[in-house]
Motif scaffolding. Structure first.
Motif, PDB file in Angstrom:
ATOM      1  N   ALA A  94      -2.833  -0.616  -5.643  1.00  0.00           N
ATOM      2  CA  ALA A  94      -3.625   0.370  -4.896  1.00  0.00           C
ATOM      3  C   ALA A  94      -4.704   0.850  -5.850  1.00  0.00           C
ATOM      4  CB  ALA A  94      -2.734   1.529  -4.474  1.00  0.00           C
TER       5      ALA A  94
ATOM      6  N   TRP B 166       0.814  -1.218   0.000  1.00  0.00           N
ATOM      7  CA  TRP B 166       0.000   0.000   0.000  1.00  0.00           C
ATOM      8  C   TRP B 166       0.846   1.267   0.000  1.00  0.00           C
ATOM      9  CZ3 TRP B 166       0.732   3.401   3.991  1.00  0.00           C
ATOM     10  CH2 TRP B 166       1.421   2.899   5.120  1.00  0.00           C
TER      11      TRP B 166
ATOM     12  N   ILE C 253      -7.520   4.259   1.474  1.00  0.00           N
ATOM     13  CA  ILE C 253      -7.283   3.236   0.447  1.00  0.00           C
ATOM     14  C   ILE C 253      -8.201   2.037   0.692  1.00  0.00           C
ATOM     15  CG2 ILE C 253      -5.325   2.261   1.780  1.00  0.00           C
ATOM     16  CD1 ILE C 253      -3.995   1.596  -0.907  1.00  0.00           C
TER      17      ILE C 253
ATOM     18  N   THR D 289      -7.768   5.982  -4.568  1.00  0.00           N
ATOM     19  CA  THR D 289      -6.942   6.103  -3.359  1.00  0.00           C
ATOM     20  C   THR D 289      -6.487   7.557  -3.183  1.00  0.00           C
ATOM     21  OG1 THR D 289      -6.149   3.837  -3.518  1.00  0.00           O
ATOM     22  CG2 THR D 289      -4.725   5.373  -2.339  1.00  0.00           C
TER      23      THR D 289
END
Lengths: 390, 601
Positions: A333, A289, A310, A337
Motif C-alpha cells: 500500500a 489493500w 489508496i 494512503t
C-alpha cells in the motif's frame, strides 16, 4: 529514539527489480524514494560492523531485530547540517486542482472524504467500504506539478484541520530529490575502446539530494537528506554505502526528534472516536489493500475500517543478503494512503492507542514493522459520511 | 428490473502497463491488448442488452458488432453504456468476459512459447490474471441524461480513489522482469547458461541479459491476429535512407542479404517488416545498423556481418549510415471533456463518440502515407512512430483531419462567448532508435502535455532527446509555430544559415540570462541587435556565403515583433537542424504514395 540523518555524497540509485546489465539502451533507473528496507538494511549493516568496519556475519539475527522508523525526507540547515524541516509523502485524501483563473504558483486544495452515495447508485467497491471523494464534485483538472512531498507544517495542519482552500504550491512542499542522468560508455577491457558489440552506451539515473531554490546560483540549493529513527545507540557516524552502484552517503546523529503528536489532534480523536491513519512509508498488508494487524484490538481499542483512499500498489523485492538472492516481489500500500477508522474503546484506551500508533509502523508482519514499512500518522475524521451532491 | 442505468467501466491499468516496453513491439501489442479487453467488455454489454448496439453503447459507438470486432477498431479504456439489467450482474458478467478474453490471448501466446521452450506457465498465468484492473459504477438515467453522466463521472472519480488490490501470489526468488521489474521471470535460469544468444532469441524472444515475466512473455509472443507485424524503431529511423534505394541498388541489397543468410541469420532477422519496400523487400531497417547486428550474430560472424554491412553502405550510400533518430507522436483532442459535458442527450453523445471513431479510422492511412507506423488510434488518442523527415507534416495532417471530422461540435468560450471547436494537440519526441520505448513514451507524453499547456491549446510541441542525455522542448500554436519550424528546417536543408547557429544563440541566451522577455523590454532589444550582429558575421553554405539580408531580417523580427525569447529561438533552430538531418521525403506530398508499397503480409 535517536534520529539519524543520511546525507548523500553522490546521486543515489534506489533500484527497482529490473536486472541491470550494460546492454544497449539500458538504464539503471532509480525509484523516486527508497523503500524502508533499504535504509533499515543500511542501518543494520552499520550496527553489525566491528571496529574495522567489517560486518560480522553472526550479527545478522540480532541486527534484524533493530526497529528502524523511516525513511523520511528532510531539508537540512545550511550551516549546521542538522534537520531544518521534515517532509512527508502527499496524502491521498488531498487533491490539488487547477485554480480559476490559472495560476502556476497556486492550486485549489480539495479534500476527499468518505461519502454517502444515493441509494440507487451502484459500484463494485469492496463490501463495507464507503466511496471516498468530493461531496460536491469538482471536475477541474488536477494540477500537473502537484508536490510529491509536503512540509510537515502543512501536513500537520491537514491532519488536524483538513479544509478546502487555495494554497501556495511552494508553501506546501516540493518534488524532493532531483533526478539526474549519467551516460556511461562500456569499455572492452581487451581493446580499451568503446565496446561496440554491447552497444557501448548505457545510462544510470540517480537522485540528487538537492532542491533548487529558484535562483540561478546552484550554491543556493536546499540540502536534502533521509532521516531514520532507531533505539540503537552504538551506530558509528561517517561514510557508508547506500542503495545501488555503491554510492556514498554520510551518517550523522541528529539533535532533532520525530515530530510529536499535537495535543489538539489527540483530544479530537478521543472526542470523535474516529480518525484517519495516513501512511508515511509504504505498508505491507497480508491480504493486499486491507490491513489486519492495525484492525486488531490493541491497547483496548478495536478499529473498524470505513473507507480507504489508496493508489495503485507499489512493488518491492530487493536483495536478500542472508539468502544471497532476489527477494520475492510483494505488493505494498503506497505512502500517502489514508485509512478512515472508527475506534471503539474508552478515553484512556484511545489515548494509549494514539500514542502507540503515532509515527509507528502498522504493517501486518512483525519484521515489516521492524523494517519501518507502514509508518503511520493520525489525523482528524468526524466519522460522518457526507452526502454526494450531484 | 425496468429502470435504465448509465454504467461506466474503467479497464486498466493503462499507462503503467503500456509504458513497460523496451521494444516497439511490446508497446504495440500492449496497446492492442488493452483495446481488445475494452472491446470484450463492450461486446458483453451489447450481448446482454439483446444485441441492440445502438441502444446500449454510448462510448465507443460502433454501428454494429462486426465493426466493433474489426482489427482496426480500437476502444479506449473507458466504456459508457446503458442497461436495464441489475448493474451488479452486468458488472460481474463483464468482468468474467474480460478475463476470458485475456486468458484466450495469453493462452495462444503461451502455447507458442511452449512449443519452442519450457517456462513456468502456471506462474505466468497467475501474473497475467492479476494484471486486470476493472472498476464500474452506475446510476439511474431518468429524464436528465447530462445530469446522470455527471453523477456517473463523479462516482467513477470516487471509485478510483480506492484502488483495491490482492496480494501477489507468484512471488519467488527468481530474477525480476527486465521490462518493469514488477514480477518474477518465468524463463528458467538454466536457459541463460545452456542456450546460445540465438537460441534464446528463437525460443523466448529475449536477449541474453533480458528476463521476462508472464506479462512480458505475453507482450513479446502475443499475436494481433491478421497483420501481426510491426516496424522496429530502427526501421522507422532508417526510413529516410531506405527511401533512397532504387533499382540500381538491387544488386547491393541482394549481395548483403545473401551474405547475412550465409552467416546463418535467424528467421527473426530477415523478412520481418510489415510492409514491402520495392528494393529492400520485407527486411527490417534494423539490418542497416552495426550495433543491431549484434542481436543476430556473435563473435567472428558478427565481425563478418558488420563488414558486409560496411560494404553495402559504401556501395549504396557512399559509406554514410542511417540516422539514429525517429519521432514518436502522441496526439490528444482538446476540450473533449467540456465537449462531452455539452451533449445533452444520449443520441448527441453517441454522435460525438461516432465522430471520434471515424477520425480514429482515418489515422492509419495518414500515418502510413507518411511512412510511419501506427501503434494506437482510439477516439481522439493517437500514438505512432514516424520517420524524422515526415513527422511534422504527418502531425499537421492529423490535426487538420481531426478539426474537420469534429467540426460539428463546439463549446462556447466563457469569456468571448465564441464557439470553440475541438482541435488536436500533438507531441513529438525525437528519440534515438535504441532508447527503451518506455523512456520515449515518457518524453512524448511530456511533449504532448507541453502542447496542451500552450494558450488556447491547438498546438504542437517537439522534444529532442539526444543520446548524451540533454533534452529540449519547443512548442506553439498550429499555423504559426509549425510553419516557423518548417521554415527553419528548410533553412538548414538549403544551408542558408550556419549549422551551429542554434547553439551559438543558446550560449548568448545563457550569458545574458535574466535579461528579460517580451518585445518591449530594453534588454530584449539589446539581445536582438546582438543576434543581428552574430548573423551578419556568420556565413551560410558551410562558410562560403553570407546569410541573406532577408533571412536576418525575418529572424530578428521573430525576436522583436513576435516576442519569441532568444533561448526559445535557439532551441527551435537546434531541433529544426535535427529534423533537417534527413533528406526531404520522397513521396509524402503525394496522397496515394502508400499504394505502391505492397501490402501487409
Amino acid at each position: 529514539m535517536t534520529v539519524w540523518v543520511i546525507e548523500a555524497r553522490d546521486p543515489l540509485i534506489f533500484r527497482d527489480g529490473r536486472p541491470f546489465d550494460a546492454v544497449p539502451g539500458t538504464r539503471a533507473v532509480s525509484l523516486p524514494f527508497p523503500f524502508p528496507s533499504t535504509t533499515a538494511g543500511a542501518l543494520r549493516t552499520r550496527a553489525g560492523q566491528d571496529g574495522e568496519g567489517r560486518f560480522q556475519k553472526d550479527a545478522i539475527s540480532w541486527v534484524k531485530q533493530i526497529a528502524v522508523h523511516g525513511p523520511l525526507l528532510v531539508e537540512l540547515d545550511k550551516n549546521t547540517g542538522d534537520i531544518a524541516r521534515w517532509l512527508v509523502h502527499s496524502p491521498s485524501d488531498a487533491l490539488l486542482l487547477e485554480p480559476e483563473p490559472p495560476d502556476g504558483a497556486r492550486a485549489a486544495l480539495k479534500r476527499l472524504v468518505p461519502l454517502e452515495a444515493p441509494p440507487d447508485v451502484h459500484t463494485d467497491l469492496p463490501e463495507g467500504l464507503s466511496l471516498v471523494g468530493m461531496p460536491k464534485p469538482d471536475f477541474r483538472k488536477p494540477i500537473k506539478k502537484a508536490p510529491r512531498y509536503w512540509y510537515w507544517e502543512a501536513f500537520e495542519e491537514w491532519l488536524v484541520n483538513p479544509e478546502d482552500q487555495s494554497v501556495d504550491l511552494e508553501g506546501i512542499g516540493h518534488d524532493g530529490p532531483t533526478r539526474e542522468a549519467r551516460v556511461h560508455v562500456g569499455i572492452d577491457p581487451e581493446t580499451g575502446a568503446a565496446d561496440v558489440e554491447k552497444g557501448a552506451l548505457f545510462q544510470t539515473r540517480g537522485l540528487e539530494f538537492t532542491r533548487p531554490r529558484g535562483g540561478s546560483n546552484p550554491g543556493d540549493a536546499h540540502r536534502l537528506a533521509l532521516a531514520v529513527a532507531t533505539e540503537t545507540l552504538n551506530l558509528p557516524d561517517g561514510l557508508g554505502f547506500l542503495g545501488g552502484e555503491r554510492r556514498l552517503a554520510v551518517w550523522r546523529k541528529s539533535d532533532s526528534s520525530l515530530p510529536a503528536c499535537p495535543d489538539r489532534l489527540k483530544s479530537h480523536i478521543r472526542r470523535n472516536r474516529h480518525c484517519r491513519v495516513v501512511l508515511l512509508t509504504d505498508a505491507h498488508f497480508e491480504t493486499g489493500w486491507r490491513p489486519t494487524w492495525l484492525l486488531n484490538q490493541i491497547d483496548g481499542v478495536t478499529p473498524g475500517l470505513k473507507a480507504i483512499a489508496i493508489g495503485r500498489p507499489h512493488v518491492v523485492s530487493g536483495w536478500d543478503m542472508a539468502e544471497r538472492g532476489p527477494k520475492p516481489a510483494r505488493r505494498l500500500a503506497p505512502a500517502g494512503t489514508v485509512l478512515f477508522l472508527e475506534l471503539s474503546g474508552d478515553d484512556d484506551a484511545i489515548d494509549r492507542w494514539v500514542d502507540r500508533i503515532w509515527l509507528s509502523p502498522v504493517s501486518d508482519g512483525e519484521q515489516d514493522r521492524l523494517d519501518g514499512f507502514g509508518l503511520a500518522a493520525l489525523g482528524v475524521w468526524y466519522g460522518t459520511l457526507q452526502r454526494m451532491e450531484v | 428490473m425496468d429502470e435504465v442505468h448509465l454504467v461506466v467501466f474503467h479497464v486498466g491499468p493503462v499507462q503503467e502497463f503500456i509504458a513497460s516496453a523496451r521494444r516497439s513491439r511490446d508497446l504495440w501489442f500492449g496497446s492492442w491488448l488493452l483495446s481488445e479487453l475494452s472491446k470484450a467488455a463492450a461486446e458483453a454489454i451489447v450481448e446482454r442488452s439483446g444485441g441492440d448496439i445502438e441502444w446500449s453503447l454510448i462510448f465507443p459507438a460502433p454501428q454494429s458488432l462486426s465493426e466493433l470486432r474489426l482489427d482496426n477498431f480500437n476502444a479506449a479504456n473507458r466504456i459508457v453504456a446503458r442497461t436495464r439489467e441489475d448493474p451488479a450482474k452486468l458488472g460481474e458478467a463483464v468482468r468474467i468476459r474480460v478475463l476470458e478474453r485475456l486468458r484466450e490471448i495469453s493462452d495462444e501466446a503461451f502455447d507458442r512459447v511452449g512449443k519452442a521452450a519450457e517456462f513456468d506457465r502456471a506462474t505466468a498465468q497467475l501474473q497475467v490474471d492479476d494484471l486486470l484492473e476493472l472498476f464500474w459504477v452506475s446510476c439511474p438515467i431518468r429524464d436528465d441524461y447530462a445530469g446522470a453522466r455527471t453523477q456517473a463521472e463523479a462516482l467513477m472519480a470516487a471509485r478510483k480513489a480506492t484502488r483495491d488490490f490482492a496480494p501477489s501470489k507468484w512471488g519467488s526468488s527468481e530474477e525480476k522482469s527486465s521490462l518493469d521489474g514488477l514480477r518474477e521471470s518465468v524463463i528458467p535460469r538454466d536457459a541463460y547458461r545452456t542456450m546460445s544468444g540465438e537460441e534464446l532469441r528463437q525460443s523466448y524472444g529475449v536477449r541474453r541479459g533480458e528476463r521476462l515475466c508472464g506479462v512480458g512473455l505475453l507482450k513479446r509472443h502475443g499475436r494481433r491476429g491478421q497483420g501481426d507485424r510491426f516496424f522496429s524503431t530502427s526501421h522507422v529511423a532508417a526510413m529516410p535512407m531506405l527511401e533512397r534505394l532504387n533499382e540500381r541498388h538491387r544488386g547491393a541489397v541482394e549481395e548483403y542479404v545473401g551474405r547475412l543468410r550465409q552467416l546463418g541469420i535467424g528467421s527473426d532477422g530477415l523478412d520481418t517488416a510489415p510492409v514491402k519496400d520495392p528494393v529492400f523487400g520485407y527486411n527490417d531497417g534494423h539490418l542497416l545498423y552495426l550495433e543491431r547486428l549484434a542481436e543476430f550474430f556473435d563473435g567472428d560472424k558478427l565481425r563478418q556481418a558488420q563488414e558486409a554491412l560496411g560494404r553495402f553502405l559504401d556501395r549504396a550510400f557512399g559509406g554514410a549510415g542511417p540516422g539514429p533518430y525517429y519521432a514518436l507522436l502522441h496526439a490528444d483532442g482538446d476540450h473533449m471533456g467540456q465537449i462531452i459535458a455539452e451533449q445533452r442527450t444520449i443520441e448527441q453523445h453517441r454522435a460525438l463518440s461516432r465522430a471520434a471513431s471515424l477520425f480514429a479510422r482515418r489515422v492509419e492511412p495518414i500515418v502510413s502515407r507518411f511512412r510511419g507506423s501506427l501503434i494506437y488510434a482510439g477516439g481522439d488518442d493517437v500514438l505512432a512512430l514516424l520517420p524524422l523527415h515526415s513527422a511534422l507534416e504527418c502531425a499537421r495532417t492529423l490535426a487538420d483531419a481531426f478539426r474537420e471530422q469534429m467540426a460539428g461540435f463546439a463549446i462556447a468560450d466563457t469569456k468571448s462567448g465564441k464557439a470553440v471547436h475541438p482541435t488536436l494537440s500533438v507531441g513529438l519526441a525525437v528519440v534515438h532508435h535504441l532508447e527503451p520505448l518506455s523512456e520515449a513514451l515518457e518524453l512524448v507524453r511530456e511533449a504532448e502535455s507541453y502542447a496542451k499547456s500552450v494558450k488556447g491549446k491547438n498546438a504542437l510541441a517537439v522534444t529532442l532527446s539526444k543520446r548524451a542525455g540533454s533534452e529540449r522542448t519547443v512548442g506553439g500554436t498550429w499555423g504559426s509555430f509549425d510553419r516557423r519550424l518548417e521554415w527553419f528546417i528548410e533553412l538548414h536543408r538549403n544551408e542558408e544559415i550556419p549549422a551551429e547557429l542554434g547553439y551559438e544563440l543558446r550560449s548568448l541566451a545563457m550569458e545574458l540570462e535574466g535579461a528579460g522577455e517580451g518585445p518591449d523590454n530594453l534588454l530584449q532589444r539589446v539581445l536582438s541587435s546582438e543576434v543581428k550582429r552574430i548573423l551578419s558575421r556568420k556565413r551560410a553554405e558551410r562558410g562560403s556565403r553570407e546569410v541573406s539580408e532577408d533571412v536576418i531580417r525575418r529572424l530578428v523580427d521573430i525576436l522583436t515583433q513576435d516576442g519569441l525569447p532568444v533561448d526559445h529561438l535557439a532551441d527551435e533552430l537546434i531541433i529544426a537542424r535535427e529534423l533537417a538531418s534527413t533528406p526531404k521525403p520522397a513521396a509524402a506530398s503525394s496522397p496515394d504514395a502508400s499504394s505502391g508499397e505492397g501490402e501487409k503480409k
